[in-house]
Design a protein around this motif. Structure first.
Motif, PDB file in Angstrom:
ATOM      1  N   ASP A  15       0.845  -1.196   0.000  1.00 58.27           N
ATOM      2  CA  ASP A  15       0.000   0.000   0.000  1.00 58.27           C
ATOM      3  C   ASP A  15       0.880   1.246   0.000  1.00 58.27           C
ATOM      4  O   ASP A  15       1.826   1.354   0.799  1.00 58.27           O
ATOM      5  CB  ASP A  15      -0.910   0.022   1.235  1.00 58.27           C
ATOM      6  N   GLN A  55       0.758   5.777  -0.807  1.00 57.25           N
ATOM      7  CA  GLN A  55      -0.097   6.965  -0.883  1.00 57.25           C
ATOM      8  C   GLN A  55       0.583   8.017  -1.743  1.00 57.25           C
ATOM      9  O   GLN A  55       1.776   8.287  -1.585  1.00 57.25           O
ATOM     10  CB  GLN A  55      -0.357   7.532   0.513  1.00 57.25           C
ATOM     11  N   ASP A  68       0.300  11.971  -2.760  1.00 60.04           N
ATOM     12  CA  ASP A  68      -0.288  13.267  -2.419  1.00 60.04           C
ATOM     13  C   ASP A  68      -0.036  14.241  -3.559  1.00 60.04           C
ATOM     14  O   ASP A  68       1.111  14.417  -4.002  1.00 60.04           O
ATOM     15  CB  ASP A  68       0.323  13.821  -1.130  1.00 60.04           C
ATOM     16  N   CYS A  82      -5.297  13.309  -1.782  1.00 62.27           N
ATOM     17  CA  CYS A  82      -4.577  12.100  -1.394  1.00 62.27           C
ATOM     18  C   CYS A  82      -5.198  10.902  -2.111  1.00 62.27           C
ATOM     19  O   CYS A  82      -6.410  10.680  -2.008  1.00 62.27           O
ATOM     20  CB  CYS A  82      -4.634  11.884   0.111  1.00 62.27           C
ATOM     21  N   ASP A 101      -4.787   6.764  -2.557  1.00 61.16           N
ATOM     22  CA  ASP A 101      -4.181   5.533  -2.042  1.00 61.16           C
ATOM     23  C   ASP A 101      -4.221   4.463  -3.126  1.00 61.16           C
ATOM     24  O   ASP A 101      -5.244   4.283  -3.802  1.00 61.16           O
ATOM     25  CB  ASP A 101      -4.925   5.034  -0.807  1.00 61.16           C
TER      26      ASP A 101
END
Length: 652
Positions: free
Chosen positions: A224, A226, A228, A596, A598
Motif C-alpha cells: 500500500d 499513498q 499526495d 490524497c 491511495d
C-alpha cells in the motif's frame, strides 16, 4: 522491491503529470500531517503503508540463463627468488586450432612487484599485434583466415594475479562452428619461457564451461502506498487530476527501474547500451538528442548534420561546437506521400525547447554566443543566444530568447531576457524556453527553476509579449551554433524540442534512470515498446544480464526484433496497481489544495541475487531397466546423467 515501486511512481509522476503548462515536481513525502512541499505543483509519494501476501495470486517463475566461462590456463605461484630471462618466447594454441608465437617478451625478477604486471601487459600487446598482423596460424601452418575465430580471438587476455603471484591466460568464449570450444595450451618453442612463468606445468588448465544462472521464484506481495497531489489553486489541481486519470488511473501498470537505450538495438544483438542520464521521448517530441546519440536523433531517427568545428565527444560527453561549427536537424519533414494527419503547423499553440548547455571559460563583455535557432521558411520560430555584459563588477551572461508569432496584420517578435552568473553557464545548466503563443510570451527556466521576474538584477526588463500563432511549418531546421562562428566553445549534452508549450521537467528525472553500472549479472532486463516514455506497449523482450562493460550490458540471449532508442523503455519488472481511496485534504491556512490517492500495488518480490549452479551436461545417457528385472544392489530404475569435461554446445 518496495524502493523500486516508490521510485517508479516518482518516475511516472515526473514524466506524465502536468498542471496547466507546468510540469509537476516530485519527491518522497512524509506521513506527518504537518508536511508541506517546497513548491507547487508537487507530487509526493509515501510508503509502504501496508505489506500483505497475496495467497490467491500465483508466484512468479524461476529465471534461468546459461553463461560461459572461457578456457584458461593458470600458472604456478612465483616466489621472490624466481625470475624470467629477457627476450623470451611463448607459443600458444587457442581453442585447439589457432597457434601463435609471441617473441621479445621482457624478463626480470619476481622480487619486483612490477615484473608480473609488465609480463601480462607485454603478452597482451603481442597478442594484439599478432591479431592485426595476421600471425595466427592453422595447425597445418597456414595463416588463419576464419573471420569468426579471428574476431573471437580479440577476447584472449593475460592477467597477473597480484595476490597469488601467478599468471593466468584466458581464451575467448568460442564460436558455433567449433562447437564453442574454448581452451588455452602452451606448446614448446625455442627460447620458451613457459617454465619460468609457471605455465609448464601449470597449476590449473581448464577448458571452457557452460554454467546455469538461476533466480528463485519471486513471491506475490501487495504494498500500500499513498500519492499526495499538491497545487496552488483549484484549477491546477483539476488539471493534475485530469492527467492522473490517464497516466495513473484507478487500475494500471507501472515499470520498475526504468532505463533508456543509448543506441538502437538490431535484431539478434547480444548487447545493449544504456544511458547514464536522460529523459524519455514523448509522442509530441519533434527533436530529441542525447549525448550518446551521435549522428541520429531519437524522436524519428533523423540525421544530425555536422560541419567542421562540431563533433560528438568520446564516452558520450556531449556535442562540442567551436568556431563556425554547427549541428543541424530537419524538423517535421513533409511526408513524401500526402498524409491527412500531417498538419501545416505542428505547434500552433506554442512549443518548448530544452538545452543542456556548458560554456567554456574565458568570456568577456560584449560577446554573443549563438546557442540554438529553429528556422521555418526563412523565419526564426524560436532563437536562444547568450550575450555577455558587465553588471557593476560582475560579468553576467544574459540569455535572450526571441520568437516570431503571426498575427492578422503580420508578424511580431516576443523577447525575454534573463541574466545568469557566468559561473553557472560554465558549470553547466539546463535552459528551458516555453513559447506560449496565446500569451505571446517566452517563459524561461534554468535547472527547473523559473525566471525570477521580480528580481531587477536578473530581469532588468519585463518580457515583451506578442500574442499570435507560431510560424512553425513543415521542413523546419533546428541549428546549434552558427555559421558566422561562436567566440566561445560550448557543449550540449541534450536537446529536446516538444510541439507543445510544456514546462521544464523535474531535474531529478534525468538522474533517476537506471544506468548500466547499477545492474549486476543475473538481473532481469525487459525491452518494451513505449510512445510516451512511461507506459509500455505489448511488444516485449526479456533476458538476463550476463556481463557489464561500461554502459554496455551483455544479455543471456539474442534480442528478438528491432528496437529504436526513442521508442523503447528498458525496465526490470512490471507491477499492477489499483486505487483504493481518494480524499481531499486542503490546507486553508497555507492556501494549498491537496488530494490524497491511495494505491495497492501487486508485485513479485524477487531474490536479491542470482546464483550459479554446477556446470551443465552436454550429453544425457538414459538407461532404462524394465520393471521387475533383476538388478544389482546399487541399481535403480530410471535415468542417469554423464557429465562431460567440456561444454561446446550453444544451447543445452
Amino acid at each position: 522491491m518496495i524502493r523500486e515501486i516508490l521510485s517508479g511512481l516518482l518516475w511516472q509522476g515526473r514524466v506524465a503529470l502536468r498542471s496547466g503548462d507546468v510540469r509537476v515536481f516530485a519527491a518522497h513525502g512524509y506521513v506527518d500531517e504537518g508536511y508541506r512541499p517546497s513548491r507547487v505543483p508537487f507530487l509526493s509519494v509515501v510508503g509502504p503503508l501496508g505489506l500483505f501476501p497475496e495467497p490467491e495470486r500465483e508466484n512468479g517463475r524461476t529465471g534461468v540463463a546459461t553463461f560461459r566461462v572461457p578456457g584458461h590456463l593458470v600458472g604456478r605461484p612465483r616466489a621472490s627468488g624466481d625470475s624470467v630471462p629477457p627476450n623470451g618466447s611463448l607459443k600458444l594454441r587457442l581453442d585447439g586450432r589457432a597457434t601463435v608465437t609471441l617473441t621479445g617478451l621482457p624478463g626480470g625478477s619476481f622480487a619486483s612487484t612490477a615484473t608480473g604486471p609488465a609480463l601480462a601487459a607485454a603478452i597482451n600487446a603481442r597478442l594484439a599485434d599478432a591479431l592485426t598482423g595476421g600471425l595466427f596460424q592453422e595447425p597445418t601452418g597456414a595463416p588463419l583466415t576464419d573471420p569468426l575465430l579471428l574476431e573471437a580471438l580479440a577476447g584472449v587476455i593475460a592477467r597477473w594475479d597480484v595476490e597469488g603471484s601467478r599468471l593466468a591466460i584466458s581464451s575467448d568464449a568460442g564460436i558455433p562452428s567449433m562447437e564453442f570450444r574454448s581452451s588455452v595450451e602452451v606448446l614448446p618453442v625455442a627460447g620458451g619461457i613457459e617454465g619460468p612463468l609457471g605455465l609448464e606445468p601449470p597449476e590449473r588448465s581448464q577448458e571452457g564451461r557452460v554454467f546455469l544462472s538461476k533466480i528463485r521464484a519471486p513471491k506475490a506481495m501487495a504494498i500500500d502506498v499513498q500519492v499526495d497531489l499538491w497545487a496552488g489553486s483549484q484549477v491546477d489541481l483539476a488539471s493534475i487530476m485530469d492527467t492522473v486519470a490517464l497516466s495513473i488511473p484507478t487500475r494500471g501498470q507501472m515499470v520498475l527501474r526504468p532505463s533508456l537505450l543509448a543506441e538502437d538495438v538490431p535484431e539478434g544483438a547480444t548487447t545493449v547500451r544504456l544511458l547514464t542520464r536522460g529523459e524519455p521521448t514523448t509522442v509530441l517530441s519533434l527533436v530529441h538528442l542525447e549525448a550518446s546519440d551521435q549522428n541520429l536523433e531519437r524522436a524519428r531517427g533523423g540525421r544530425v548534420d555536422l560541419t567542421p568545428g562540431a563533433s560528438f565527444l568520446p564516452t558520450s560527453e556531449g556535442l562540442r561546437l567551436s568556431g563556425t561549427g554547427t549541428a543541424s536537424v530537419l524538423v517535421y519533414p513533409m511526408p513524401a506521400v500526402p498524409d491527412p494527419f500531417h498538419a501545416d503547423n505542428p505547434a500552433p499553440d506554442g512549443l518548448a525547447l530544452s538545452v543542456g548547455l556548458r560554456v567554456a571559460a574565458g568570456a568577456v563583455a560584449a560577446q554573443s554566443l549563438p546557442v540554438a535557432v529553429l528556422m521555418a521558411q526563412g523565419q526564426p520560430v524560436l532563437r536562444l543566444i547568450v550575450r555577455y555584459e558587465q553588471v557593476d563588477t560582475r560579468l553576467m551572461g544574459e540569455v535572450v530568447a526571441t520568437a516570431t508569432l503571426a498575427q492578422a496584420t503580420g508578424t511580431q517578435v516576443a523577447e525575454t531576457r534573463w541574466r545568469l552568473p557566468v559561473e553557472r553557464l560554465e558549470a553547466g545548466v539546463v535552459l528551458h524556453a516555453r513559447l506560449e503563443a496565446g500569451e505571446g510570451v517566452v517563459w524561461l527556466s534554468a535547472d527547473g527553476v523559473p525566471q525570477p521576474l521580480q528580481d531587477a538584477d536578473a530581469t532588468p526588463a519585463p518580457p515583451v509579449a506578442a500574442p499570435g500563432v507560431t510560424v512553425a511549418a513543415s521542413d523546419m531546421v533546428l541549428t546549434l551554433g552558427a555559421q558566422a562562428g561562436t567566440p566561445l566553445d560550448f557543449t550540449v549534452d541534450h536537446v529536446h524540442l516538444v510541439a507543445e508549450p510544456v514546462g521544464p521537467l523535474d531535474p531529478a528525472l534525468r538522474r533517476s534512470v537506471t544506468a548500466a553500472s547499477r545492474l549486476k549479472p543475473g538481473d532481469v532486463v525487459v525491452l518494451g515498446s513505449s510512445d510516451d516514455g512511461y507506459r509500455v506497449g505489448k511488444q516485449r523482450f526479456q533476458a538476463l544480464v550476463l556481463g557489464l562493460d561500461g554502459d554496455r550490458v551483455t544479455l543471456s540471449r539474442p534480442v528478438e526484433g528491432a528496437w529504436a532508442r526513442g521508442r523503447t523503455l528498458v525496465f526490470q519488472e512490471e507491477c499492477f496497481f489499483f486505487q483504493t481511496q481518494l480524499r481531499r485534504r486542503d490546507d486553508l491556512l497555507n492556501h494549498l489544495y491537496r488530494c490524497c490517492v491511495d494505491y495497492r500495488v501487486s508485485a513479485l518480490m524477487d531474490e536479491p541475487n542470482a546464483r550459479s549452479t554446477a556446470r551443465l551436461v552436454e550429453t544425457p545417457r538414459v538407461d532404462l531397466i524394465a520393471r521387475g528385472a533383476a538388478r544389482g544392489a546399487s541399481g535403480h530404475p530410471g535415468t542417469s546423467v554423464t557429465e562431460v569435461d567440456t561444454a561446446r554446445r550453444g544451447t543445452i
